[in-house]
Design an enzyme around this catalytic site. Structure first.
Site, PDB file in Angstrom:
ATOM      1  N   LYS A  32      34.926  22.436  28.349  1.00  0.00           N
ATOM      2  CA  LYS A  32      34.961  23.100  27.042  1.00  0.00           C
ATOM      3  C   LYS A  32      34.873  22.113  25.885  1.00  0.00           C
ATOM      4  O   LYS A  32      34.245  22.406  24.874  1.00  0.00           O
ATOM      5  CB  LYS A  32      36.214  23.966  26.911  1.00  0.00           C
ATOM      6  N   THR A  33      35.480  20.939  26.068  1.00  0.00           N
ATOM      7  CA  THR A  33      35.386  19.949  24.992  1.00  0.00           C
ATOM      8  C   THR A  33      33.938  19.517  24.824  1.00  0.00           C
ATOM      9  O   THR A  33      33.451  19.341  23.716  1.00  0.00           O
ATOM     10  CB  THR A  33      36.269  18.735  25.302  1.00  0.00           C
ATOM     11  N   ASP A 219      39.885  25.186  19.074  1.00  0.00           N
ATOM     12  CA  ASP A 219      40.154  24.808  20.458  1.00  0.00           C
ATOM     13  C   ASP A 219      41.506  25.386  20.895  1.00  0.00           C
ATOM     14  O   ASP A 219      42.349  25.672  20.046  1.00  0.00           O
ATOM     15  CB  ASP A 219      40.204  23.269  20.530  1.00  0.00           C
ATOM     16  N   GLU A 220      41.729  25.547  22.185  1.00  0.00           N
ATOM     17  CA  GLU A 220      43.008  26.054  22.706  1.00  0.00           C
ATOM     18  C   GLU A 220      43.422  27.342  21.977  1.00  0.00           C
ATOM     19  O   GLU A 220      44.578  27.516  21.584  1.00  0.00           O
ATOM     20  CB  GLU A 220      44.126  25.011  22.537  1.00  0.00           C
ATOM     21  N   ARG A 614      45.337  19.916  36.473  1.00  0.00           N
ATOM     22  CA  ARG A 614      45.207  18.583  35.873  1.00  0.00           C
ATOM     23  C   ARG A 614      44.661  17.583  36.880  1.00  0.00           C
ATOM     24  O   ARG A 614      44.198  16.514  36.516  1.00  0.00           O
ATOM     25  CB  ARG A 614      46.556  18.044  35.372  1.00  0.00           C
TER      26      ARG A 614
END
Length: 747
Positions: A32-33, A219-220, A614
């Site tokens: 996504k980044t 974002d987020e 993660r």
DNA sequence: ACGCCGACCGTCCGA
DNA sequence: CGGTCGGCGT
């Protein structure tokens, strides 16, 4: 250049999306980044959008910094004009320019938690609120939640009904807000709240930013609260040259990673985005580029237990990888010893570097045991989020001096340092000055200046005046030519005798404080060197107020990092340990026994999902049968989240030590007595349930009295016993209960 | 005014 | 356990 080449079709669609609202549902590790940064670059390079007209909002400074760097690398020049920053920094920048329009001065202070608490203490004293019955913290919490929902004191009061507690809280909210205003200060939540207020009351300020921010990215997005949603909605509702609302708003989020409900995040923001912004284009990113199949499957299996999520399944083309491992230790000390030992072994064997690992846990308190082991093993490490540097006493004292110099109205800052170092000005004196200030509608500092007019202060007045003259002296120097901030801090240390006092004390603690002060000076120098605009005192104070511990995390440095699962959001590591996988820890006791356990357990589960995802190459889960908590030994069952991972994905490790006993039985309930959730003085609940140790592990060959020889392929816990899966040479695969099967290890 | 000590408390997560 | 607060003695 064609930046689109390294994108998958969905990512490409998101990047190339033209105008109008866009919701990107981006699973963990789905790039996504990359999409956000490429989109910014694409807008600039291919749609001729002026970088000046782009706003990108993140939650942490670290994320903002990284996004900026990545956009920089994609577009040649001009990218420095993109406004990339956190919600809070964005609001501060806006307010510094326009807050005078809602009656504050532009030099406002920002109150941190400590400051807010100090203020609330004063408020409760003033209003005669018994903080034994209604703790300050609970009032502050209620106010914070109200502000998240854009509820001001008036509306809060309307909703109190006849509830005494709420009525008192409403009173406190009024007074608290009144005093913040008098101090020309905003608390954290005000930064958002007041920006929304500004935009709602001042059309020209709103129009200015609507016109500037023609493309907005968030974002987020799943972690935004109502106030933040409103802010974004206002900014995105500008009209184009034809008078149409375009809503060029692109938000990226994952409802499965929403983990901040406790601080007001409103999941509805993402779930009903399409309703709020008609004609929303929705794009799902479901390919994960980060983790192995094993890790991703485990994550999918766990999160599948939540109901009411947007349906989606992440997949990956990555290799299967190692199974997720789970190890149950006797004690938290064994857990820490083994995890740190394993990491050290891998680094010593050159299989990995320290910065390839992360140790994650539910609560900061769990870091203690690890830290002890890491020091003993001489492993370089960094604990994120333990004690905030800026929360240390000496740092707060110095910052309070700076705030006092910068904003004389900041009553909390002045009160903090008026007697630091000791000047013989005590509580009684402060009380008198404070009462005088309130009665005469002036600031605390102004009352100090006029202390001669305050009745009953004859003796203290000389002491007060010497304090005032120190501040005045420092303040006057600030306006001299060529005077820089480093000189200011030196002058503060010198004029107040702060440093001298510490030097004379000579204790280890004093030495550490001096070291911290040196560190603050370093940060000041760094700030002055790197500031985009001319460095100012307010600029520095603002930066300090808005940093979080995670911002200082630099993954290129070779140290082992430890942090909470919350802090780990947005990061990735080749090797991840999630420790303390126990009922009552994770999921937390608070979630299990809250008013709404279903919802809160689901949030815990999302947190678990965040943790699992993660990991890139290997995920290790650990738990301990017994653990020290607040000085007591507590006994917890293994976490339900372990059971949610199907056994074929889980490799159950036996710790080296031959002390395996059974799991606690299922009906093993934490005690709720004494508000000590899961502490027992004696482990008597284990009595009568001693199944003996297992002498074999996965991969061992065992003998059964009837089935003969076989190989153990899995061990899971079922209820009160181990369930052992054995692949027998003659009889095939059988699942057996360890206590009945009487398996023995064969050589 | 201030320092010390013991009682007591609140228990998570965080910008 | 570790931080905070109130009481008490100086």
């Amino acid at each position: 250049m064609n930046i689109l080449d390294d994108l998958n079709p969905e990512q490409k669609k998101a990047v190339m999306h033209d105008k109008g609202p866009l919701l990107i549902l981006a699973g963990a590790g789905s790039g996504k980044t990359r999409v956000l940064t490429y989109r910014a670059a694409y807008l600039i390079e291919h749609r001729n959008v002026n970088p000046w007209n782009i706003l990108a909002v993140t939650f942490t400074n670290k994320a903002a910094r990284e996004m900026k760097e990545r956009i920089d690398r994609l577009v040649g020049y001009g990218s420095e004009n993109i406004w990339v920053s956190t919600f809070h920094s964005t609001c501060v920048r806006i307010l510094r320019r326009f807050i005078d329009r809602i009656g504050y001065e532009r030099s406002f202070s920002i109150y941190d938690d400590d400051d807010s608490r100090a203020l609330m203490r004063d408020v409760c004293k003033y209003l005669d609120i018994d903080t034994k019955r209604i703790p300050e913290k609970s009032i502050l919490n209620a106010i914070s939640r109200a502000k998240d929902e854009l509820i001001g004191p008036e509306e809060f009061e309307k909703n109190t009904g006849r509830d005494y507690m709420l009525k008192k809280q409403a009173e406190a909210y009024y007074e608290y807000q009144k005093r913040l205003k008098a101090s020309n200060a905003l608390d954290f939540d005000d930064l958002i709240f007041k920006t929304v207020e500004l935009f709602m009351t001042d059309e020209s300020a709103l129009a200015y930013y609507q016109n500037r921010f023609q493309y907005i990215m968030v974002d987020e997005y799943q972690d935004t609260n109502t106030a933040q949603f409103r802010l974004i909605q206002l900014l995105a509702s500008g009209v184009n040259e034809y008078g149409e609302r375009e809503y060029n708003l692109c938000v990226v989020g994952d409802d499965d990673q929403s983990i901040y409900k406790f601080r007001g995040a409103n999941i509805q923001n993402i779930l009903s985005f399409e309703r709020a912004f008609p004609n929303t284009k929705v794009i799902k990113l479901e390919q994960n580029y980060r983790s192995t199949k094993s890790i991703l499957s485990a994550a999918n299996e766990v999160i599948a237990n939540n109901i009411g999520r947007k349906p989606k399944t992440l997949w990956t083309a990555n290799e299967q990888g190692e199974p997720v491992t789970y190890t149950l230790f006797d004690t938290d000390m064994d857990e820490a010893e083994s995890v740190t030992g394993e990491i050290k072994r891998m680094v010593d064997n050159n299989q990995a570097r320290y910065n390839d690992f992360a140790i994650l846990y539910r609560t900061n308190a769990q870091s203690r045991m690890f830290e002890e082991k890491l020091i003993r093993k001489n492993i370089p490490y960094k604990i994120i989020g333990s004690v905030n540097f800026y929360a240390r006493k000496e740092i707060k004292d110095l910052l309070a001096y700076m705030k006092t110099i910068d904003n004389g109205l900041d009553n909390i800052a002045v009160k903090r340092i008026i007697n630091v170092p000791r000047r013989g000005i005590g509580a009684a004196t402060i009380e008198k000055v404070d009462a005088y200030a309130i009665n005469n509608g002036m600031s605390f500092y102004d009352a100090l200046v006029r202390c001669e007019q305050i009745p009953g202060l004859e003796r203290s007045c000389a002491k007060i005046m010497s304090f005032v003259s120190i501040i005045e002296g420092l303040r006057s120097r600030l306006y001299q030519e060529n005077y820089n901030l480093t000189e200011l801090i030196d002058d503060i240390l010198d004029a107040t005798g702060y440093l001298k006092e510490l030097e004379e004390e000579g204790s280890d603690e004093a030495r550490e404080r001096i070291a911290n002060i040196d560190e603050l000076v370093n940060k000041l120098v760094t700030y002055a060197d790197e500031a985009e605009e001319a460095p100012t005192l307010s600029g520095f104070l603002e930066e300090v107020a808005l940093v979080s511990d995670i911002d200082s995390f630099d993954e290129s440095e070779d140290y082992l990092v430890l942090m909470t699962l919350h802090s780990a959001k947005g990061l990735e590591f080749p090797y991840v340990y999630i420790c303390g996988m126990e009922e009552g820890i994770f999921p937390s006791y608070m979630a299990m026994y809250s008013d709404n356990p279903q919802d809160e357990i689901e949030e815990e589960r999302r947190l678990c999902y965040v943790g699992i995802t993660r990991a890139r190459k290997r995920l290790s889960l650990t738990a301990a049968r017994q653990r020290m908590m607040r000085g007591d030994i507590s006994f917890n069952k293994p976490s339900r989240f372990i059971k949610e991972i199907p056994e074929h994905l889980l490799k159950i490790n036996m710790p080296d030590r031959k002390t395996m006993t059974s799991f606690a039985p299922d009906d093993y309930q934490p005690s709720r007595m004494n508000y000590k959730p899961f502490a027992f003085s004696e482990p008597k609940q284990f009595a009568g349930n001693n199944l003996g140790e297992l002498e074999y592990g996965v991969g061992d060959t065992v003998r059964h009295f009837r089935f003969g020889l076989g190989k153990v392929t899995a061990i899971t816990m079922g209820g009160r016993d181990y369930e052992v899966t054995v692949d027998f040479e003659e009889y095939g695969t059988k699942k057996l209960m360890a206590s009945f099967a009487k398996l023995t290890k064969a050589e």
